[in-house]
Design a protein around this motif. Structure first.
Motif, PDB file in Angstrom:
ATOM      1  N   ALA A  54       0.786  -0.983  -0.181  1.00  0.00           N
ATOM      2  CA  ALA A  54       0.139  -0.103   0.036  1.00  0.00           C
ATOM      3  C   ALA A  54       0.924   1.673  -0.040  1.00  0.00           C
ATOM      4  O   ALA A  54       0.655   1.979  -1.126  1.00  0.00           O
ATOM      5  CB  ALA A  54      -1.159   0.161   0.684  1.00  0.00           C
ATOM      6  N   ARG A  55       1.695   1.291   0.531  1.00  0.00           N
ATOM      7  CA  ARG A  55       2.620   2.010   0.938  1.00  0.00           C
ATOM      8  C   ARG A  55       3.908   2.938  -0.704  1.00  0.00           C
ATOM      9  O   ARG A  55       4.111   3.521  -1.249  1.00  0.00           O
ATOM     10  CB  ARG A  55       3.982   2.151   1.865  1.00  0.00           C
ATOM     11  N   GLN A  56       3.746   1.486  -1.253  1.00  0.00           N
ATOM     12  CA  GLN A  56       4.656   1.283  -2.599  1.00  0.00           C
ATOM     13  C   GLN A  56       4.051   2.732  -3.486  1.00  0.00           C
ATOM     14  O   GLN A  56       4.245   3.007  -3.696  1.00  0.00           O
ATOM     15  CB  GLN A  56       4.754   0.160  -2.909  1.00  0.00           C
ATOM     16  N   VAL A  57       2.755   1.911  -3.783  1.00  0.00           N
ATOM     17  CA  VAL A  57       1.182   2.680  -4.657  1.00  0.00           C
ATOM     18  C   VAL A  57       1.418   3.813  -4.645  1.00  0.00           C
ATOM     19  O   VAL A  57       1.476   4.636  -5.746  1.00  0.00           O
ATOM     20  CB  VAL A  57       1.096   1.264  -4.703  1.00  0.00           C
ATOM     21  N   ALA A  58       1.337   4.109  -2.943  1.00  0.00           N
ATOM     22  CA  ALA A  58       0.498   4.924  -3.318  1.00  0.00           C
ATOM     23  C   ALA A  58       1.674   6.341  -2.762  1.00  0.00           C
ATOM     24  O   ALA A  58       1.744   6.985  -3.947  1.00  0.00           O
ATOM     25  CB  ALA A  58       0.074   5.748  -1.808  1.00  0.00           C
ATOM     26  N   THR A  59       2.880   5.674  -3.013  1.00  0.00           N
ATOM     27  CA  THR A  59       4.175   6.747  -3.005  1.00  0.00           C
ATOM     28  C   THR A  59       4.621   6.946  -4.561  1.00  0.00           C
ATOM     29  O   THR A  59       4.655   8.107  -4.997  1.00  0.00           O
ATOM     30  CB  THR A  59       5.173   6.021  -1.966  1.00  0.00           C
ATOM     31  N   LEU A  60       4.050   5.650  -5.259  1.00  0.00           N
ATOM     32  CA  LEU A  60       4.418   5.637  -6.250  1.00  0.00           C
ATOM     33  C   LEU A  60       3.333   6.674  -7.435  1.00  0.00           C
ATOM     34  O   LEU A  60       3.339   7.395  -8.165  1.00  0.00           O
ATOM     35  CB  LEU A  60       4.738   4.806  -7.563  1.00  0.00           C
ATOM     36  N   ASP A  61       2.086   7.164  -7.053  1.00  0.00           N
ATOM     37  CA  ASP A  61       0.822   7.450  -7.293  1.00  0.00           C
ATOM     38  C   ASP A  61       1.169   8.718  -7.087  1.00  0.00           C
ATOM     39  O   ASP A  61       1.139  10.060  -8.045  1.00  0.00           O
ATOM     40  CB  ASP A  61      -0.221   7.008  -6.239  1.00  0.00           C
ATOM     41  N   HIS A  62       1.524   9.659  -5.683  1.00  0.00           N
ATOM     42  CA  HIS A  62       2.221  10.773  -5.731  1.00  0.00           C
ATOM     43  C   HIS A  62       3.036  11.509  -6.257  1.00  0.00           C
ATOM     44  O   HIS A  62       2.705  12.759  -7.303  1.00  0.00           O
ATOM     45  CB  HIS A  62       2.193  11.126  -4.033  1.00  0.00           C
ATOM     46  N   LEU A  63       4.336  10.247  -6.417  1.00  0.00           N
ATOM     47  CA  LEU A  63       4.997  11.188  -6.795  1.00  0.00           C
ATOM     48  C   LEU A  63       4.811  11.659  -8.706  1.00  0.00           C
ATOM     49  O   LEU A  63       5.346  11.690  -9.085  1.00  0.00           O
ATOM     50  CB  LEU A  63       6.798   9.561  -7.369  1.00  0.00           C
ATOM     51  N   SER A  64       3.728  10.248  -9.228  1.00  0.00           N
ATOM     52  CA  SER A  64       3.563  10.645 -10.610  1.00  0.00           C
ATOM     53  C   SER A  64       2.251  11.160 -10.649  1.00  0.00           C
ATOM     54  O   SER A  64       2.390  11.704 -12.355  1.00  0.00           O
ATOM     55  CB  SER A  64       3.657   9.096 -11.155  1.00  0.00           C
ATOM     56  N   GLY A  65       1.939  12.326  -9.893  1.00  0.00           N
ATOM     57  CA  GLY A  65       0.977  13.106 -10.516  1.00  0.00           C
ATOM     58  C   GLY A  65      -0.454  11.933 -10.659  1.00  0.00           C
ATOM     59  O   GLY A  65      -1.471  12.625 -11.199  1.00  0.00           O
ATOM     60  N   GLY A  66      -0.638  11.184 -10.029  1.00  0.00           N
ATOM     61  CA  GLY A  66      -1.733   9.841 -10.019  1.00  0.00           C
ATOM     62  C   GLY A  66      -1.744   8.796 -11.778  1.00  0.00           C
ATOM     63  O   GLY A  66      -2.900   8.976 -12.532  1.00  0.00           O
ATOM     64  N   ARG A  67      -0.563   8.607 -11.688  1.00  0.00           N
ATOM     65  CA  ARG A  67      -0.917   8.373 -13.500  1.00  0.00           C
ATOM     66  C   ARG A  67      -0.621   6.530 -12.900  1.00  0.00           C
ATOM     67  O   ARG A  67      -0.361   5.613 -13.924  1.00  0.00           O
ATOM     68  CB  ARG A  67       0.460   8.427 -14.002  1.00  0.00           C
ATOM     69  N   VAL A  68      -0.579   5.735 -11.748  1.00  0.00           N
ATOM     70  CA  VAL A  68      -0.409   4.381 -11.335  1.00  0.00           C
ATOM     71  C   VAL A  68      -1.935   3.531 -12.006  1.00  0.00           C
ATOM     72  O   VAL A  68      -2.957   4.406 -11.292  1.00  0.00           O
ATOM     73  CB  VAL A  68      -0.511   4.300 -10.123  1.00  0.00           C
ATOM     74  N   ILE A  69      -1.680   1.994 -12.828  1.00  0.00           N
ATOM     75  CA  ILE A  69      -2.375   0.985 -12.700  1.00  0.00           C
ATOM     76  C   ILE A  69      -1.962   0.179 -12.068  1.00  0.00           C
ATOM     77  O   ILE A  69      -0.852   0.019 -11.758  1.00  0.00           O
ATOM     78  CB  ILE A  69      -2.503   0.945 -14.268  1.00  0.00           C
ATOM     79  N   PHE A  70      -3.121  -0.416 -11.379  1.00  0.00           N
ATOM     80  CA  PHE A  70      -2.583  -1.527 -10.144  1.00  0.00           C
ATOM     81  C   PHE A  70      -2.907  -2.238 -10.735  1.00  0.00           C
ATOM     82  O   PHE A  70      -4.498  -3.754 -10.707  1.00  0.00           O
ATOM     83  CB  PHE A  70      -2.557  -1.567  -8.592  1.00  0.00           C
ATOM     84  N   ALA A  71      -1.590  -3.544 -11.204  1.00  0.00           N
ATOM     85  CA  ALA A  71      -2.427  -4.909 -11.755  1.00  0.00           C
ATOM     86  C   ALA A  71      -2.316  -5.945 -10.736  1.00  0.00           C
ATOM     87  O   ALA A  71      -0.730  -5.918 -10.180  1.00  0.00           O
ATOM     88  CB  ALA A  71      -2.264  -5.430 -13.068  1.00  0.00           C
ATOM     89  N   ALA A  72      -2.913  -7.234 -10.557  1.00  0.00           N
ATOM     90  CA  ALA A  72      -2.753  -8.057  -9.597  1.00  0.00           C
ATOM     91  C   ALA A  72      -3.404  -9.139  -9.932  1.00  0.00           C
ATOM     92  O   ALA A  72      -4.032  -9.447 -10.882  1.00  0.00           O
ATOM     93  CB  ALA A  72      -3.564  -7.793  -7.694  1.00  0.00           C
TER      94      ALA A  72
END
Length: 287
Positions: A85-103
């Motif tokens: 959760a921390r890793q994804v949230a950090t990347l989402d902030h760094l990228s300005g909300g550009r993360v897609i999470f595939a699981a």
């Protein structure tokens, strides 16, 4: 339809600088996304260097401003949910909300789980995947979480910051078609990323199989049907735009919304930078 580039997290792409170069080139050439694999061990490719996917995507985020970024796919059951959760949230902030999470369950299961003393029971891993996904979405909200489940326990934990995207990044679910359970899971989230028993990684799926899958997932879409839902297919296409259109056009008509450009897994170019860069620079198909 949107178009992405798919690369492993080993070989040339274990180096974050190479992944940053790939991401920048993809953005400049008009691609819509970059996705990397999430492996700690894949014995078929042992002897190669492996990179941490979240570090690789951090480099990609710093080199770009537009394209979507994520893993294809992350084996949630292999992680501690709070760490993920921390890793994804950090990347989402760094990228300005550009993360897609595939699981998904990930694999090879023997390599990724049993090699480290973990279970390889797919039923238990699927339970951990579902419970972990629920925790991730709740933590990404920035609200307090209490949870007492079969596999995880959380006592009044709030993880801040919340993700930029609300209620969280889009969640895509992977699995092999025609296995039904993974696609029923996908129907509860935001997208399906199928591999096909008849067309493995890098090979173009049969249109009839795609129609069957799309129909099955749509039939099981219940709650959240108002949200956008993506059908993400992939394979290797010719760099010639007309020839690529002939490959992808029928799949788009069958329901595909993303095309993920992939090297053939057994090919010599899978983890080499130069052939991937040539395909990127040729640009995405024009559909």
């Amino acid at each position: 339809m949107r178009f992405s580039i798919n690369i492993p997290n080993f070989g040339d792409f274990a180096d974050p600088r190479n992944v940053a170069a790939v991401a920048a080139a993809a953005e400049q050439a008009g691609w819509d996304g970059l996705f990397v694999w999430d492996h700690v061990l894949h014995r078929q490719h042992q002897g190669r260097p492996f990179g941490d996917p979240w570090m690789l995507l951090t480099a990609a985020a710093l080199a770009t401003s537009r394209i979507r970024l994520g893993t294809l796919l992350t084996p949630v059951a292999r992680y501690r949910p709070q760490q993920l959760a921390r890793q994804v949230a950090t990347l989402d902030h760094l990228s300005g909300g550009r993360v897609i999470f595939a699981a998904g369950l990930g694999g090879p299961v023997e390599d990724e789980y049993r090699s480290f003393g973990d279970t390889a029971d797919p039923q238990l891993l699927a339970e951990r995947l579902d419970e972990g996904l629920d925790l991730l979405r709740r933590w990404w909200s920035g609200e307090p979480v209490d949870h007492h489940g079969r596999h995880y326990e959380v006592r009044d934990v709030t993880l801040l910051p919340a993700t930029v995207q609300r209620p969280g990044p889009p969640v895509w679910i992977g699995g092999f078609w025609p296995r039904r359970p993974p696609m029923r899971r996908a129907a509860r989230w935001d997208g399906a990323v199928p591999l096909f028993e008849t067309a493995r990684h890098g090979h173009v799926p049969d249109v009839a199989d795609v129609r069957d899958l799309v129909g099955y997932v749509r039939k099981h879409r219940m709650g959240g049907a108002e949200r956008p839902f993506e059908f993400v297919l992939g394979g290797a296409t010719p760099s010639d735009a007309v020839k690529a259109k002939d490959v992808i056009g029928p799949l788009r008509d069958a329901g595909a919304t993303w095309w993920d450009e992939r090297q053939v897994q057994t090919g010599p170019d899978l983890d080499r930078l130069s052939p991937v860069m040539r395909r990127i620079e040729a640009g995405p198909p024009v559909i």
